[in-house]
Structure formats: C-alpha cells, structure tokens
Design a protein around this motif. Structure first.
Motif, PDB file in Angstrom:
ATOM      1  N   LEU A 182       0.745  -1.283   0.101  1.00  0.00           N
ATOM      2  CA  LEU A 182       0.014  -0.002  -0.072  1.00  0.00           C
ATOM      3  C   LEU A 182       0.920   1.422   0.051  1.00  0.00           C
ATOM      4  O   LEU A 182       0.403   2.344  -0.445  1.00  0.00           O
ATOM      5  CB  LEU A 182      -0.797   0.013   1.296  1.00  0.00           C
ATOM      6  CG  LEU A 182      -1.909  -1.124   1.352  1.00  0.00           C
ATOM      7  CD1 LEU A 182      -2.746  -0.865   2.471  1.00  0.00           C
ATOM      8  CD2 LEU A 182      -2.836  -1.102   0.107  1.00  0.00           C
ATOM      9  N   GLY A 183       2.011   1.289   0.536  1.00  0.00           N
ATOM     10  CA  GLY A 183       3.008   2.259   0.653  1.00  0.00           C
ATOM     11  C   GLY A 183       2.799   3.079   2.040  1.00  0.00           C
ATOM     12  O   GLY A 183       1.898   2.365   2.825  1.00  0.00           O
ATOM     13  N   ALA A 184       3.562   4.223   2.275  1.00  0.00           N
ATOM     14  CA  ALA A 184       3.866   4.630   3.580  1.00  0.00           C
ATOM     15  C   ALA A 184       2.387   5.175   3.954  1.00  0.00           C
ATOM     16  O   ALA A 184       1.972   4.836   5.172  1.00  0.00           O
ATOM     17  CB  ALA A 184       4.635   5.590   3.581  1.00  0.00           C
ATOM     18  N   SER A 230      11.150  -4.960   4.362  1.00  0.00           N
ATOM     19  CA  SER A 230      10.311  -5.640   5.570  1.00  0.00           C
ATOM     20  C   SER A 230      11.434  -5.553   6.907  1.00  0.00           C
ATOM     21  O   SER A 230      11.204  -5.582   7.715  1.00  0.00           O
ATOM     22  CB  SER A 230       9.867  -6.976   5.176  1.00  0.00           C
ATOM     23  OG  SER A 230       8.849  -6.730   4.366  1.00  0.00           O
ATOM     24  N   VAL A 231      12.652  -6.191   6.547  1.00  0.00           N
ATOM     25  CA  VAL A 231      13.583  -6.335   7.404  1.00  0.00           C
ATOM     26  C   VAL A 231      13.913  -4.766   8.044  1.00  0.00           C
ATOM     27  O   VAL A 231      14.001  -4.884   9.288  1.00  0.00           O
ATOM     28  CB  VAL A 231      15.089  -6.902   6.974  1.00  0.00           C
ATOM     29  CG1 VAL A 231      16.091  -6.586   8.033  1.00  0.00           C
ATOM     30  CG2 VAL A 231      15.142  -8.116   6.396  1.00  0.00           C
ATOM     31  N   LEU A 271       3.479   2.977  12.521  1.00  0.00           N
ATOM     32  CA  LEU A 271       4.786   3.735  12.220  1.00  0.00           C
ATOM     33  C   LEU A 271       5.611   2.750  11.432  1.00  0.00           C
ATOM     34  O   LEU A 271       6.109   3.118  10.376  1.00  0.00           O
ATOM     35  CB  LEU A 271       5.404   4.217  13.384  1.00  0.00           C
ATOM     36  CG  LEU A 271       4.750   4.903  14.367  1.00  0.00           C
ATOM     37  CD1 LEU A 271       5.347   5.361  15.632  1.00  0.00           C
ATOM     38  CD2 LEU A 271       4.541   6.401  13.794  1.00  0.00           C
ATOM     39  N   ALA A 272       5.597   1.342  11.774  1.00  0.00           N
ATOM     40  CA  ALA A 272       6.348   0.541  10.963  1.00  0.00           C
ATOM     41  C   ALA A 272       5.951   0.407   9.714  1.00  0.00           C
ATOM     42  O   ALA A 272       6.768  -0.027   8.580  1.00  0.00           O
ATOM     43  CB  ALA A 272       6.588  -0.824  11.621  1.00  0.00           C
ATOM     44  N   ALA A 273       4.572   0.029   9.420  1.00  0.00           N
ATOM     45  CA  ALA A 273       3.932   0.106   8.196  1.00  0.00           C
ATOM     46  C   ALA A 273       4.358   1.238   7.192  1.00  0.00           C
ATOM     47  O   ALA A 273       4.478   1.209   6.023  1.00  0.00           O
ATOM     48  CB  ALA A 273       2.449  -0.078   8.277  1.00  0.00           C
ATOM     49  N   THR A 284       8.101   1.089   6.431  1.00  0.00           N
ATOM     50  CA  THR A 284       8.372  -0.004   5.249  1.00  0.00           C
ATOM     51  C   THR A 284       7.628   0.451   4.027  1.00  0.00           C
ATOM     52  O   THR A 284       8.400   0.236   2.959  1.00  0.00           O
ATOM     53  CB  THR A 284       7.609  -1.432   5.935  1.00  0.00           C
ATOM     54  OG1 THR A 284       7.838  -1.721   7.117  1.00  0.00           O
ATOM     55  CG2 THR A 284       7.580  -2.348   4.887  1.00  0.00           C
ATOM     56  N   GLY A 285       6.666   1.158   3.922  1.00  0.00           N
ATOM     57  CA  GLY A 285       6.061   1.635   2.626  1.00  0.00           C
ATOM     58  C   GLY A 285       7.339   2.745   2.266  1.00  0.00           C
ATOM     59  O   GLY A 285       7.405   2.708   0.931  1.00  0.00           O
ATOM     60  N   ALA A 286       7.558   3.452   3.155  1.00  0.00           N
ATOM     61  CA  ALA A 286       8.552   4.694   2.458  1.00  0.00           C
ATOM     62  C   ALA A 286       9.703   4.056   1.911  1.00  0.00           C
ATOM     63  O   ALA A 286      10.366   4.619   0.928  1.00  0.00           O
ATOM     64  CB  ALA A 286       8.753   5.639   3.579  1.00  0.00           C
TER      65      ALA A 286
END
Length: 194
Positions: free
Chosen positions: A54-56, A128-129, A100-102, A105-107
């Motif tokens: 989905l993105g940031a 993801s890492v 925040l992690a999603a 990850t998206g950014a």
C-alpha cells in the motif's frame, strides 16, 4: 474529474479497510505466549505487507484503523485481545509501532529499486527487514523498557526471540510481493504512482 477523484479516493479507502481486515484475520491465528508478556503472532506480517503493497500513507492508515478498532474493544489481536488495556501491557510498544512500521516499510519500498518481479521481491524483503523488523522491534523494546520497567539490556535480549520468526515473515512478504508483481505488473508497490 470529480468522478475520477472520488473513484481514486474510494479505491484507496477500500484498500485501507481491506488491510485492516487482513490484520484482524491474522489475529485469528493462535498466538504463542512468552513469559515476558509479549506473544508471538502472525500480525507483524500484516504490517510488512501493508507497507510494501500500500505504501507509507495507506499502510499507516490501515494499521491506524486496525489499532482504533482494537482500542474500541474489538478482540482483533491474537488470542482475542482488545480494548485500551492492551496499550498498557508490555507488548504496547509493538502495537503502537504497527502503524509507524507500516509507514517506514512503505517509504523504504517506494525508494528501493523495482522493475522485475524478482527485484521488487528483493526490495520488499529489504524494506520488511528494516521497517517491519528493525524499526518495529525498536518500538517494542522501547515499550518493554517504559511499560514493563525492563532494563535495556534485558529488553534487547528478550526481543531476540522474535527475530528468527520475523525473518521468516520477511521472506513470506517478499514471496507475496513477487507473486503480486508477476500477476499485476502495474501494482504501485510502496505507493508509487504508475
């Protein structure tokens, strides 16, 4: 033009709601309880997938919607937990870190190279890492230190139990992204405009 904008907004809202629902479904998978008060669940995979697919912005929104439903008392966390009390438990740092992690990850997914399905999957693994594992674990460790009053060295050590499983989730996220990239080559990974 108004119709095009409203269709785009409707599509975006549908994706946000879909990934919030995906997190709820992942909560149906039984959790593994650990003595430190933080269970092992499948839901961090949902965080990674939301960011990569989905993105940031929309990934953050999907996780925020999920957390709002949990805060409202819906039993959507693994083990049927929900309500404001879960945000005071030792696992609260991980929960707050979901949105925040999603976003992180998206950014990262947006910045990393894409093009072929394999390259896109490799970028999803890296995003993801860094976002779904390193950043999310940093939030979780902060929660253990602040809420469980655990010394930093013990919180770091306690968090290590989650790393192997979350690395497997990073691989699963990359596999899903690879599959989507092959089936839908125009998918806007990381929220990229096509």
């Amino acid at each position: 033009m108004t119709t095009a904008v409203s269709r785009k907004a409707s599509h975006s809202m549908a994706l946000v709601a879909l990934f919030a629902a995906l997190m709820a479904v992942m909560g149906l998978i039984p959790k593994i309880d650990l003595p430190l008060g933080v269970p092992i669940t499948l839901q961090s995979l949902g965080v990674m997938l939301a960011g990569c697919l989905l993105g940031a912005r929309r990934g953050f929104q999907a996780m925020l919607l999920f957390l709002a439903a949990v805060a409202a008392g819906l039993p959507l966390l693994a083990g049927g937990r929900g309500g404001l009390g879960v945000f005071m438990a030792p696992s609260a740092g991980y929960l707050v870190g979901y949105a925040l992690a999603a976003g992180v990850t998206g950014a990262l997914m947006r910045l990393l190279p894409q093009g072929t399905p394999l390259r896109t999957a490799a970028s999803a693994f890296a995003a993801s890492v860094l976002g779904g594992l390193v950043f999310l674990h940093a939030m979780g460790i902060a929660g253990l230190v602040l809420l469980a009053q655990m010394p930093l060295d013990k919180a770091l050590l306690a968090d290590l139990v989650f790393v192997p499983g979350d690395l497997v989730k990073c691989v699963l996220c990359a596999v899903v992204v690879h599959t989507v990239a092959r089936a839908l080559p125009d998918w806007p990974f990381g929220g990229r405009e096509r």
